[in-house]
Design a protein around this motif. Structure first.
Motif, PDB file in Angstrom:
ATOM      1  N   LEU A  81      -4.317  -1.550 -34.437  1.00 49.64           N
ATOM      2  CA  LEU A  81      -3.226  -1.780 -35.383  1.00 49.64           C
ATOM      3  C   LEU A  81      -2.303  -2.878 -34.881  1.00 49.64           C
ATOM      4  CD1 LEU A  81      -2.311   1.883 -36.418  1.00 49.64           C
ATOM      5  CD2 LEU A  81      -3.241   0.092 -37.904  1.00 49.64           C
ATOM      6  N   LEU A  82      -2.036  -2.877 -33.575  1.00 48.47           N
ATOM      7  CA  LEU A  82      -1.176  -3.912 -32.997  1.00 48.47           C
ATOM      8  C   LEU A  82      -1.821  -5.286 -33.125  1.00 48.47           C
ATOM      9  CD1 LEU A  82       0.124  -2.115 -29.772  1.00 48.47           C
ATOM     10  CD2 LEU A  82       1.461  -2.750 -31.797  1.00 48.47           C
ATOM     11  N   ILE A  83      -3.120  -5.346 -32.898  1.00 48.04           N
ATOM     12  CA  ILE A  83      -3.835  -6.619 -33.025  1.00 48.04           C
ATOM     13  C   ILE A  83      -3.799  -7.114 -34.465  1.00 48.04           C
ATOM     14  CG2 ILE A  83      -6.109  -7.712 -32.911  1.00 48.04           C
ATOM     15  CD1 ILE A  83      -6.682  -5.873 -30.491  1.00 48.04           C
ATOM     16  N   LEU A  84      -4.050  -6.192 -35.414  1.00 46.27           N
ATOM     17  CA  LEU A  84      -4.021  -6.560 -36.820  1.00 46.27           C
ATOM     18  C   LEU A  84      -2.642  -7.035 -37.237  1.00 46.27           C
ATOM     19  CD1 LEU A  84      -6.185  -3.696 -38.367  1.00 46.27           C
ATOM     20  CD2 LEU A  84      -6.764  -6.132 -38.278  1.00 46.27           C
ATOM     21  N   PHE A  85      -1.614  -6.352 -36.745  1.00 44.60           N
ATOM     22  CA  PHE A  85      -0.238  -6.728 -37.057  1.00 44.60           C
ATOM     23  C   PHE A  85       0.074  -8.109 -36.505  1.00 44.60           C
ATOM     24  CE2 PHE A  85       4.248  -6.990 -35.830  1.00 44.60           C
ATOM     25  CZ  PHE A  85       4.847  -6.807 -37.058  1.00 44.60           C
ATOM     26  N   SER A  86      -0.390  -8.332 -35.269  1.00 44.24           N
ATOM     27  CA  SER A  86      -0.149  -9.621 -34.633  1.00 44.24           C
ATOM     28  C   SER A  86      -0.827 -10.737 -35.397  1.00 44.24           C
ATOM     29  CB  SER A  86      -0.648  -9.595 -33.182  1.00 44.24           C
ATOM     30  OG  SER A  86      -0.505 -10.857 -32.584  1.00 44.24           O
ATOM     31  N   CYS A  87      -2.080 -10.537 -35.799  1.00 43.02           N
ATOM     32  CA  CYS A  87      -2.811 -11.549 -36.550  1.00 43.02           C
ATOM     33  C   CYS A  87      -2.157 -11.811 -37.901  1.00 43.02           C
ATOM     34  CB  CYS A  87      -4.259 -11.135 -36.756  1.00 43.02           C
ATOM     35  SG  CYS A  87      -5.224 -11.117 -35.230  1.00 43.02           S
ATOM     36  N   SER A  88      -1.734 -10.713 -38.545  1.00 45.19           N
ATOM     37  CA  SER A  88      -1.091 -10.847 -39.851  1.00 45.19           C
ATOM     38  C   SER A  88       0.186 -11.644 -39.746  1.00 45.19           C
ATOM     39  CB  SER A  88      -0.811  -9.456 -40.441  1.00 45.19           C
ATOM     40  OG  SER A  88      -0.060  -9.566 -41.620  1.00 45.19           O
ATOM     41  N   LYS A  89       0.959 -11.369 -38.689  1.00 44.31           N
ATOM     42  CA  LYS A  89       2.220 -12.071 -38.503  1.00 44.31           C
ATOM     43  C   LYS A  89       1.980 -13.545 -38.222  1.00 44.31           C
ATOM     44  CE  LYS A  89       6.535 -11.871 -35.855  1.00 44.31           C
ATOM     45  NZ  LYS A  89       7.353 -11.847 -37.048  1.00 44.31           N
ATOM     46  N   LYS A  90       0.969 -13.816 -37.395  1.00 43.29           N
ATOM     47  CA  LYS A  90       0.666 -15.195 -37.054  1.00 43.29           C
ATOM     48  C   LYS A  90       0.206 -15.981 -38.258  1.00 43.29           C
ATOM     49  CE  LYS A  90      -1.991 -17.996 -33.791  1.00 43.29           C
ATOM     50  NZ  LYS A  90      -2.976 -17.991 -32.692  1.00 43.29           N
ATOM     51  N   ASP A  91      -0.506 -15.332 -39.173  1.00 42.63           N
ATOM     52  CA  ASP A  91      -1.052 -16.012 -40.331  1.00 42.63           C
ATOM     53  C   ASP A  91      -0.093 -16.017 -41.517  1.00 42.63           C
ATOM     54  OD1 ASP A  91      -4.438 -14.882 -39.712  1.00 42.63           O
ATOM     55  OD2 ASP A  91      -3.361 -16.651 -39.017  1.00 42.63           O
ATOM     56  N   SER A  92       1.050 -15.368 -41.378  1.00 43.07           N
ATOM     57  CA  SER A  92       1.983 -15.328 -42.494  1.00 43.07           C
ATOM     58  C   SER A  92       2.543 -16.722 -42.753  1.00 43.07           C
ATOM     59  CB  SER A  92       3.122 -14.350 -42.208  1.00 43.07           C
ATOM     60  OG  SER A  92       3.877 -14.770 -41.089  1.00 43.07           O
ATOM     61  N   GLU A  93       3.070 -16.913 -43.963  1.00 44.67           N
ATOM     62  CA  GLU A  93       3.567 -18.225 -44.357  1.00 44.67           C
ATOM     63  C   GLU A  93       5.088 -18.217 -44.481  1.00 44.67           C
ATOM     64  OE1 GLU A  93       0.121 -20.423 -46.816  1.00 44.67           O
ATOM     65  OE2 GLU A  93       1.095 -18.786 -47.901  1.00 44.67           O
ATOM     66  N   ILE A  94       5.628 -19.393 -44.320  1.00 42.50           N
ATOM     67  CA  ILE A  94       7.070 -19.584 -44.435  1.00 42.50           C
ATOM     68  C   ILE A  94       7.299 -20.867 -45.215  1.00 42.50           C
ATOM     69  CG2 ILE A  94       7.434 -20.943 -42.327  1.00 42.50           C
ATOM     70  CD1 ILE A  94       9.837 -18.909 -41.815  1.00 42.50           C
ATOM     71  N   TYR A  95       8.505 -21.067 -45.720  1.00 41.54           N
ATOM     72  CA  TYR A  95       8.783 -22.216 -46.576  1.00 41.54           C
ATOM     73  C   TYR A  95       9.468 -23.327 -45.780  1.00 41.54           C
ATOM     74  CZ  TYR A  95       7.968 -18.467 -49.854  1.00 41.54           C
ATOM     75  OH  TYR A  95       7.411 -17.399 -50.518  1.00 41.54           O
ATOM     76  N   LEU A  96       9.027 -24.547 -46.031  1.00 43.34           N
ATOM     77  CA  LEU A  96       9.674 -25.722 -45.468  1.00 43.34           C
ATOM     78  C   LEU A  96      10.148 -26.633 -46.587  1.00 43.34           C
ATOM     79  CD1 LEU A  96       7.521 -26.852 -42.381  1.00 43.34           C
ATOM     80  CD2 LEU A  96       9.472 -25.296 -42.464  1.00 43.34           C
ATOM     81  N   PHE A  97      11.143 -27.438 -46.280  1.00 45.08           N
ATOM     82  CA  PHE A  97      11.696 -28.385 -47.244  1.00 45.08           C
ATOM     83  C   PHE A  97      11.830 -29.733 -46.552  1.00 45.08           C
ATOM     84  CE2 PHE A  97      14.614 -30.386 -50.158  1.00 45.08           C
ATOM     85  CZ  PHE A  97      14.384 -29.776 -51.380  1.00 45.08           C
ATOM     86  N   SER A  98      11.152 -30.750 -47.086  1.00 47.06           N
ATOM     87  CA  SER A  98      11.287 -32.108 -46.553  1.00 47.06           C
ATOM     88  C   SER A  98      12.386 -32.818 -47.332  1.00 47.06           C
ATOM     89  CB  SER A  98       9.967 -32.867 -46.692  1.00 47.06           C
ATOM     90  OG  SER A  98       9.577 -32.965 -48.052  1.00 47.06           O
ATOM     91  N   TYR A  99      13.245 -33.551 -46.629  1.00 43.59           N
ATOM     92  CA  TYR A  99      14.355 -34.207 -47.317  1.00 43.59           C
ATOM     93  C   TYR A  99      14.818 -35.433 -46.543  1.00 43.59           C
ATOM     94  CZ  TYR A  99      17.361 -31.584 -44.002  1.00 43.59           C
ATOM     95  OH  TYR A  99      17.944 -31.043 -42.884  1.00 43.59           O
ATOM     96  N   PHE A 100      15.683 -36.218 -47.172  1.00 42.30           N
ATOM     97  CA  PHE A 100      16.293 -37.355 -46.495  1.00 42.30           C
ATOM     98  C   PHE A 100      17.806 -37.204 -46.549  1.00 42.30           C
ATOM     99  CE2 PHE A 100      16.324 -38.648 -50.906  1.00 42.30           C
ATOM    100  CZ  PHE A 100      17.399 -39.517 -51.054  1.00 42.30           C
ATOM    101  N   LYS A 101      18.489 -38.021 -45.773  1.00 45.52           N
ATOM    102  CA  LYS A 101      19.945 -38.009 -45.756  1.00 45.52           C
ATOM    103  C   LYS A 101      20.442 -39.440 -45.937  1.00 45.52           C
ATOM    104  CE  LYS A 101      22.062 -34.975 -43.246  1.00 45.52           C
ATOM    105  NZ  LYS A 101      22.664 -34.178 -42.151  1.00 45.52           N
ATOM    106  N   GLY A 102      21.649 -39.562 -46.477  1.00 42.20           N
ATOM    107  CA  GLY A 102      22.215 -40.887 -46.678  1.00 42.20           C
ATOM    108  C   GLY A 102      21.364 -41.701 -47.635  1.00 42.20           C
ATOM    109  N   ASN A 103      20.940 -42.878 -47.183  1.00 39.71           N
ATOM    110  CA  ASN A 103      20.089 -43.746 -47.986  1.00 39.71           C
ATOM    111  C   ASN A 103      18.632 -43.682 -47.536  1.00 39.71           C
ATOM    112  OD1 ASN A 103      19.711 -45.636 -50.085  1.00 39.71           O
ATOM    113  ND2 ASN A 103      19.794 -47.354 -48.655  1.00 39.71           N
ATOM    114  N   GLY A 104      18.329 -42.752 -46.640  1.00 39.90           N
ATOM    115  CA  GLY A 104      16.971 -42.619 -46.142  1.00 39.90           C
ATOM    116  C   GLY A 104      16.672 -43.503 -44.954  1.00 39.90           C
ATOM    117  N   GLU A 105      17.696 -44.057 -44.330  1.00 41.54           N
ATOM    118  CA  GLU A 105      17.467 -45.008 -43.249  1.00 41.54           C
ATOM    119  C   GLU A 105      16.979 -44.368 -41.949  1.00 41.54           C
ATOM    120  OE1 GLU A 105      20.969 -43.353 -44.053  1.00 41.54           O
ATOM    121  OE2 GLU A 105      20.917 -45.381 -44.891  1.00 41.54           O
ATOM    122  N   ASP A 106      17.292 -43.087 -41.727  1.00 38.84           N
ATOM    123  CA  ASP A 106      16.854 -42.477 -40.461  1.00 38.84           C
ATOM    124  C   ASP A 106      15.577 -41.662 -40.612  1.00 38.84           C
ATOM    125  OD1 ASP A 106      17.798 -40.164 -41.703  1.00 38.84           O
ATOM    126  OD2 ASP A 106      18.647 -39.354 -39.860  1.00 38.84           O
TER     127      ASP A 106
END
Length: 315
Positions: free
Chosen positions: A10-35
């Protein structure tokens, strides 16, 4: 012993499930996009935290203005992340780079997608869509070609008057002929495409300013990726917003947008793509966030990014 083995499994399954879980990312710029490229993460799609202490992950080095505005990132069929962006306010090409971990990026490439149109003014807010069935990438963007659509010119033809165009590729080396993607008789920019079942859903901005200000987000749909999109829906957002990006979290769509006159992000949500609720008061983004793209990654990708940041990573 049998009980101990069960617990370990069960611990192994939980660990694998947690590792394979997904999370959200957001790509963005700041200012005029110069950096360059910034990234934020979220567990629920509402509260967003800047990564790398809100420092750039990739600085732009192509295009005459060397900007990285409107960064759009998607994950392709080869487990590689692909990014396109606006390199300049007034240029006939866009930027492209790829990565397997969102940290180390390929050499930046300039794609001359509108160089065949000598009068084209710009290439704004390129977006990517990956069609799994054909293993084909679609790139779409907004361009003004002066005099091409005189019926919707403003400022006596001197203003921007965009339509949406597209090209396709399998390898970001060879590209199909540039064609029109969306023209419903109004100035349109910032289109982004999602798919649900057999329907392609295009979130777009009506960029009309005269004689009546629109500057709002609408929806068009099609049963094919590259043509036959419907007339635009009624607005799903307030006016004076731009840069929509959409994701479905559980059974609810969220469309984020840049409230650029108020210098903050906003959002609406819906369970059916018809009735929309403004949830701008329920979201939070890093200060100075400008529009980009929301996407999902394996939690291990985020763990690696955070680990490098904790070890002093900076570019």
């Amino acid at each position: 012993m049998r009980k101990l083995i069960s617990i370990l499994l069960l611990l192994i399954l939980f660990s694998c499930s947690k590792k394979d879980s997904e999370i959200y990312l957001f790509s963005y710029f700041k200012g005029n996009g110069e950096d360059g490229l910034h990234l934020a993460s979220s567990e629920d799609g509402l509260k967003w935290e800047a990564l790398n202490n809100d420092k750039s992950f990739l600085e732009p080095n192509i295009g005459k203005d060397k900007l990285m505005r409107d960064p759009c990132i998607i994950k392709g069929g080869n487990n590689k992340f692909h990014m396109v962006w606006t390199v300049s306010w007034n240029e006939r090409g866009i930027g492209y780079a790829s990565s397997t971990n969102l940290i180390d990026w390929s050499e930046q490439k300039y794609i001359p997608i509108m160089h065949h149109e000598p009068d084209a003014v710009n290439c704004w807010a390129p977006e990517l869509f990956y069609d799994e069935a054909s293993e084909l990438y679609l790139i779409c963007w907004a361009t003004t070609i002066p005099g091409r659509f005189p019926e919707t010119d403003d400022s006596n033809g001197n203003g921007r008057n965009h339509r949406m165009y597209y090209t396709t590729t399998k390898d970001f080396v060879d590209f199909s002929e540039t064609k029109m993607l969306y023209d419903q008789g109004f100035n349109v920019i910032d289109a982004t495409i999602q798919k649900e079942d057999d329907t392609y859903i295009m979130f777009l901005k009506n960029e009309t300013k005269l004689p009546k200000v629109e500057k709002n987000i609408r929806i068009a749909t099609s049963n094919t990726l590259t043509d036959n999109y419907s007339e635009a829906s009624e607005p799903i957002s307030p006016n004076w917003v731009e840069g929509p990006t959409a994701i479905k979290i559980e059974n609810r769509w969220i469309v984020y947008y840049d409230m650029y006159t108020e210098k903050k992000m906003g959002a609406v949500s819906s369970s059916d793509l018809k009735e929309w609720k403004n949830i701008s008061d329920k979201i939070s983004f890093p200060e100075g966030t400008r529009h980009g793209t929301v996407f999902k990654v394996k939690e291990s990708i985020l763990t690696d990014i955070i680990s490098l940041h904790n070890n002093g990573y900076s570019k």
